[in-house]
Design an enzyme around this catalytic site. Structure first.
Site, PDB file in Angstrom:
ATOM      1  CB  CYS A  83      -0.947  -0.001   1.191  1.00 54.96           C
ATOM      2  SG  CYS A  83      -2.011  -1.457   1.268  1.00 54.96           S
ATOM      3  CG  ASN A 110      -6.650  -1.009   1.442  1.00 52.55           C
ATOM      4  OD1 ASN A 110      -5.949  -0.621   0.516  1.00 52.55           O
ATOM      5  ND2 ASN A 110      -6.138  -1.405   2.596  1.00 52.55           N
ATOM      6  CG  HIS A 152      -3.252   3.331   2.221  1.00 54.16           C
ATOM      7  ND1 HIS A 152      -3.782   2.943   1.006  1.00 54.16           N
ATOM      8  CD2 HIS A 152      -3.283   2.223   3.018  1.00 54.16           C
ATOM      9  CE1 HIS A 152      -4.118   1.664   1.074  1.00 54.16           C
ATOM     10  NE2 HIS A 152      -3.834   1.211   2.282  1.00 54.16           N
TER      11      HIS A 152
END
Length: 328
Positions: free
Chosen positions: A122, A285, A255
């Site tokens: 990520c 996500n 993020h």
């Protein structure tokens, strides 16, 4: 001669198949797994996610995002001299040929531009930005296409409601170019391999067979504790490098993993939530794609404007984390 790097175009792409929490809950119920829209929203802030069709790969999503970023930058594909693509779900087993090379071909880039994948989960997009910034400032490259592209739906265990409800597919891209004035003001990267076990896909290929699990595993509580600690620290490190303070930041674009992590980070930086770009509710996500997806959304809807200071930061498996402070 002093070179600077600047973001000159952004783009993003979500596959058409949108799955709401209720739709996902219904699908899981058919497997005997209980969840609900309220359960998912209360723990993550996520209301929906997008899934790519079976014949669509990370490169396909990345190409669409890249085309939009190139259009926004006013460039042709062959103007690019370097592609850096961040992904944890590459097109090919073992990650080669790189998904960046596949994207280069699909975009019709024939000028021999370098192409490479980055794997920092990520945090991959921030890692890629830092690399591009260094290469542009060194004078070796002038126009860099950076892509985050993921098909995380391929590695989700739909028997595990604690993880399968959190992730989605998508891609985001930016074009960074040589500039006469500073754009990227500071970058800072970190990793701690001793925490590699808290977020991983713990399988490997041996003799053509997957040994171990090919599904994503996450210790959610451990990830949460690590994330809220390191995101504050790395943001302050980037601010210190740039000689700025948090109150000079116009937008925080973290993020897009979990709204509670984002709220905690903003609070620690003493930034109000109306200065935080939130898109996790709409796409979940998307790992390396989440930051450029959010950045592109905020630019296109007029929130992020030229001249503003934007803090981009990510945290992910590895354990990796990083931040980039940018003047748009």
């Amino acid at each position: 001669m002093t070179f600077f790097s600047k973001i000159i175009g952004t783009g993003s792409y979500l596959p058409p198949k949108r799955v709401s929490n209720q739709e996902l809950a219904d699908q899981l119920a058919a497997r005997g797994i209980e969840t609900s829209d309220e359960w998912i929203v209360s723990r993550s802030g996520i209301s929906a996610r997008h899934y790519a069709e079976a014949n669509v790969n990370s490169s396909d999503l990345g190409v669409e995002a890249a085309k939009r970023a190139l259009e926004a930058a006013g460039l042709q594909a062959n103007d690019i001299d370097l592609i850096i693509l961040a992904t944890s779900t590459p097109d090919f087993l073992g990650g080669f040929p790189s998904t960046a090379c596949i994207v280069q071909n699909k975009l019709g880039i024939t000028n021999g531009a370098a192409a490479v994948d980055v794997q920092a989960v990520c945090s991959g997009f921030i890692y890629a930005m830092a690399m591009a910034d260094s290469m542009i400032k060194s004078g070796t490259h002038q126009k860099v296409l950076i892509i985050g592209a993921e098909v995380f739906s391929r590695i989700l265990n739909f028997e595990d409601r604690t993880t399968c409800v959190l992730f989605g597919d998508g891609a985001g891209a930016i074009v960074m170019a040589r500039s006469e004035e500073p754009g990227v003001l500071a970058t800072k990267l970190h990793a701690d391999g001793s925490q590699s076990h808290v977020l991983c896909v713990p399988g490997h290929v041996n003799g053509g067979v997957v040994a171990g699990s090919a599904f994503l595993y996450m210790d959610g509580q451990a990830v949460f504790k690590l994330a809220v600690t390191v995101l504050e620290k790395v943001a302050n490190e980037a601010l210190e490098i740039a000689g700025l303070t948090a109150d000079q930041v116009d937008w925080l674009i973290p993020h897009q993993a979990n709204i509670r992590i984002m709220q905690s980070t903003a609070k620690k930086l003493q930034l109000p939530m109306d200065k935080v770009v939130v898109t996790v509710d709409q796409h979940g996500n998307t790992s390396a794609a989440s930051i450029p997806l959010a950045l592109d959304a905020a630019i296109r809807d007029g929130r992020v404007k030229a001249g503003q200071i934007v803090m981009l930061e990510g945290v992910g498996g590895g354990f990796t984390w990083g931040a980039a402070l940018v003047k748009m």
